[in-house]
Design a protein around this motif. Sequence first.
Motif, PDB file in Angstrom:
ATOM      1  N   PHE A 139      62.422  41.344  16.302  1.00  0.00           N
ATOM      2  CA  PHE A 139      62.963  42.525  16.970  1.00  0.00           C
ATOM      3  C   PHE A 139      62.061  43.714  16.697  1.00  0.00           C
ATOM      4  O   PHE A 139      61.280  43.712  15.750  1.00  0.00           O
ATOM      5  N   GLU A 140      62.183  44.725  17.544  1.00  0.00           N
ATOM      6  CA  GLU A 140      61.489  45.977  17.284  1.00  0.00           C
ATOM      7  C   GLU A 140      62.543  47.017  16.987  1.00  0.00           C
ATOM      8  O   GLU A 140      63.460  47.230  17.775  1.00  0.00           O
ATOM      9  N   GLY A 141      62.426  47.641  15.861  1.00  0.00           N
ATOM     10  CA  GLY A 141      63.424  48.628  15.473  1.00  0.00           C
ATOM     11  C   GLY A 141      63.511  48.718  13.970  1.00  0.00           C
ATOM     12  O   GLY A 141      62.514  48.519  13.276  1.00  0.00           O
ATOM     13  N   ARG A 142      64.728  49.018  13.489  1.00  0.00           N
ATOM     14  CA  ARG A 142      64.888  49.294  12.070  1.00  0.00           C
ATOM     15  C   ARG A 142      65.924  48.377  11.433  1.00  0.00           C
ATOM     16  O   ARG A 142      67.012  48.178  11.985  1.00  0.00           O
ATOM     17  N   PHE A 143      65.575  47.847  10.288  1.00  0.00           N
ATOM     18  CA  PHE A 143      66.479  47.018   9.491  1.00  0.00           C
ATOM     19  C   PHE A 143      66.880  47.820   8.256  1.00  0.00           C
ATOM     20  O   PHE A 143      66.022  48.403   7.593  1.00  0.00           O
ATOM     21  N   THR A 144      68.170  47.879   7.954  1.00  0.00           N
ATOM     22  CA  THR A 144      68.624  48.624   6.773  1.00  0.00           C
ATOM     23  C   THR A 144      69.509  47.767   5.883  1.00  0.00           C
ATOM     24  O   THR A 144      70.415  47.087   6.373  1.00  0.00           O
ATOM     25  N   LEU A 145      69.233  47.800   4.606  1.00  0.00           N
ATOM     26  CA  LEU A 145      70.105  47.189   3.607  1.00  0.00           C
ATOM     27  C   LEU A 145      70.654  48.346   2.790  1.00  0.00           C
ATOM     28  O   LEU A 145      69.883  49.080   2.154  1.00  0.00           O
ATOM     29  N   GLN A 146      71.970  48.543   2.839  1.00  0.00           N
ATOM     30  CA  GLN A 146      72.520  49.760   2.237  1.00  0.00           C
ATOM     31  C   GLN A 146      73.809  49.508   1.469  1.00  0.00           C
ATOM     32  O   GLN A 146      74.734  48.890   1.981  1.00  0.00           O
ATOM     33  N   ALA A 147      73.816  50.015   0.223  1.00  0.00           N
ATOM     34  CA  ALA A 147      75.044  49.983  -0.571  1.00  0.00           C
ATOM     35  C   ALA A 147      75.594  51.402  -0.631  1.00  0.00           C
ATOM     36  O   ALA A 147      74.852  52.355  -0.862  1.00  0.00           O
ATOM     37  N   ARG A 148      76.910  51.516  -0.404  1.00  0.00           N
ATOM     38  CA  ARG A 148      77.587  52.807  -0.542  1.00  0.00           C
ATOM     39  C   ARG A 148      78.814  52.588  -1.401  1.00  0.00           C
ATOM     40  O   ARG A 148      79.494  51.570  -1.254  1.00  0.00           O
ATOM     41  N   GLY A 149      79.091  53.529  -2.283  1.00  0.00           N
ATOM     42  CA  GLY A 149      80.249  53.304  -3.141  1.00  0.00           C
ATOM     43  C   GLY A 149      80.757  54.554  -3.806  1.00  0.00           C
ATOM     44  O   GLY A 149      80.198  55.650  -3.662  1.00  0.00           O
ATOM     45  N   GLU A 150      81.833  54.358  -4.536  1.00  0.00           N
ATOM     46  CA  GLU A 150      82.482  55.456  -5.263  1.00  0.00           C
ATOM     47  C   GLU A 150      82.218  55.315  -6.755  1.00  0.00           C
ATOM     48  O   GLU A 150      82.603  56.170  -7.538  1.00  0.00           O
TER      49      GLU A 150
ATOM     50  N   SER B 232      83.161  48.945  -6.736  1.00  0.00           N
ATOM     51  CA  SER B 232      83.726  49.740  -5.628  1.00  0.00           C
ATOM     52  C   SER B 232      82.681  50.185  -4.612  1.00  0.00           C
ATOM     53  O   SER B 232      82.801  51.248  -4.014  1.00  0.00           O
ATOM     54  N   ALA B 233      81.669  49.353  -4.424  1.00  0.00           N
ATOM     55  CA  ALA B 233      80.673  49.656  -3.375  1.00  0.00           C
ATOM     56  C   ALA B 233      80.742  48.574  -2.297  1.00  0.00           C
ATOM     57  O   ALA B 233      81.301  47.502  -2.527  1.00  0.00           O
ATOM     58  N   SER B 234      80.198  48.891  -1.144  1.00  0.00           N
ATOM     59  CA  SER B 234      80.049  47.841  -0.139  1.00  0.00           C
ATOM     60  C   SER B 234      78.583  47.789   0.265  1.00  0.00           C
ATOM     61  O   SER B 234      77.869  48.797   0.226  1.00  0.00           O
ATOM     62  N   LEU B 235      78.153  46.582   0.595  1.00  0.00           N
ATOM     63  CA  LEU B 235      76.741  46.357   0.925  1.00  0.00           C
ATOM     64  C   LEU B 235      76.663  45.894   2.372  1.00  0.00           C
ATOM     65  O   LEU B 235      77.336  44.933   2.760  1.00  0.00           O
ATOM     66  N   ALA B 236      75.873  46.601   3.155  1.00  0.00           N
ATOM     67  CA  ALA B 236      75.808  46.276   4.583  1.00  0.00           C
ATOM     68  C   ALA B 236      74.368  46.055   5.039  1.00  0.00           C
ATOM     69  O   ALA B 236      73.435  46.679   4.526  1.00  0.00           O
ATOM     70  N   ILE B 237      74.241  45.152   5.998  1.00  0.00           N
ATOM     71  CA  ILE B 237      72.968  44.937   6.683  1.00  0.00           C
ATOM     72  C   ILE B 237      73.129  45.523   8.081  1.00  0.00           C
ATOM     73  O   ILE B 237      74.094  45.203   8.778  1.00  0.00           O
ATOM     74  N   THR B 238      72.234  46.401   8.466  1.00  0.00           N
ATOM     75  CA  THR B 238      72.304  46.970   9.814  1.00  0.00           C
ATOM     76  C   THR B 238      70.977  46.741  10.525  1.00  0.00           C
ATOM     77  O   THR B 238      69.915  46.968   9.943  1.00  0.00           O
ATOM     78  N   ILE B 239      71.065  46.270  11.751  1.00  0.00           N
ATOM     79  CA  ILE B 239      69.863  46.082  12.559  1.00  0.00           C
ATOM     80  C   ILE B 239      69.984  47.015  13.759  1.00  0.00           C
ATOM     81  O   ILE B 239      70.964  46.944  14.507  1.00  0.00           O
ATOM     82  N   GLU B 240      69.017  47.922  13.883  1.00  0.00           N
ATOM     83  CA  GLU B 240      69.029  48.868  14.995  1.00  0.00           C
ATOM     84  C   GLU B 240      67.792  48.637  15.857  1.00  0.00           C
ATOM     85  O   GLU B 240      66.724  49.176  15.563  1.00  0.00           O
TER      86      GLU B 240
END
Length: 297
Positions: free
Chosen positions: A61-72, A109-117
Amino acid sequence: MNYHDTSRRFMIDNSAIRGEWCLLESTYQTVIAKHNYPLEIQGLLGEMMAAAVMLSSTLKFEGRFTLQARGEGPIQLATVECTHDKHLRSVARWQGDIEGLGFNELLQSASLAITIEPDKGENYQGIVPLEHGNLSQCLEFYFQQSEQLDTRIWLHEGNGKAAGLMIQVMPFNSADALNVDDEAQAEDWQRVTTLADTLTAEEHLAISAEELLHRLYHEENVRMFDAELIDFKCSCSKKKMSAALVSLGKEELLQILEEQEQINMNCEFCNTNHNFDKVDIHMLFESSSASNDGHTH
Ligand SMILES: [Zn+2]
């Protein structure tokens, strides 16, 4: 050739197994140098960077791949972005004393997400369950569950480097096309992953892809693809920062500029300050109102 900051794809011939390898040095060090990260965060970001490079390499793919953890919890944010042309940027925010904390404790208390844009087409997001003791195992479980793809991942970080190795059964019934039956595939998988389990962190962080694959698989026919260069590159710009400023409103911004000469917008990823003075703010609203109402004068 300098093999640091490259990724390589490989295939084990006559099997339905493919692999990805990467080793990051200056890219990793650039990220770490931007902020005064504790060792625990350096380790987490190093592993996330190696994982993001390999995961994005498996996608066409052409674009952006993100691996992101967000938490409290201790980790508020840990994110790695990797574009299809292997420009990488990363940042983390944490709170409290995190000394000695491991993967699960950091990401409580974090979540880990993979996003493909993709540049064209719809975004995709998948959630990686944090039910295992390290990032590799969480990602292996994710592939098994969401893609039904047997996957093993080895991630190492240390001495200012981050390294990754990933072995995966090829999708799209490639095994059928190759005439590999289930039993042969299970044997191949067992052999190839057992050998990879002998890899030490020291080796992984020190040697080239050729050397590593020769050490592990000198009895196999390994086909290697061209190296892809990875580097740190931030996509921020004064223009993108100005969009955030516009939302505050002209009056508010001019009021701030009564008290200070410039408004500084800091990019967390690259630590660059983008400065706006009175002239910038006036121009910002002229150009945004011109584009908003669409009139030509
Ligand atoms: Zn930036």
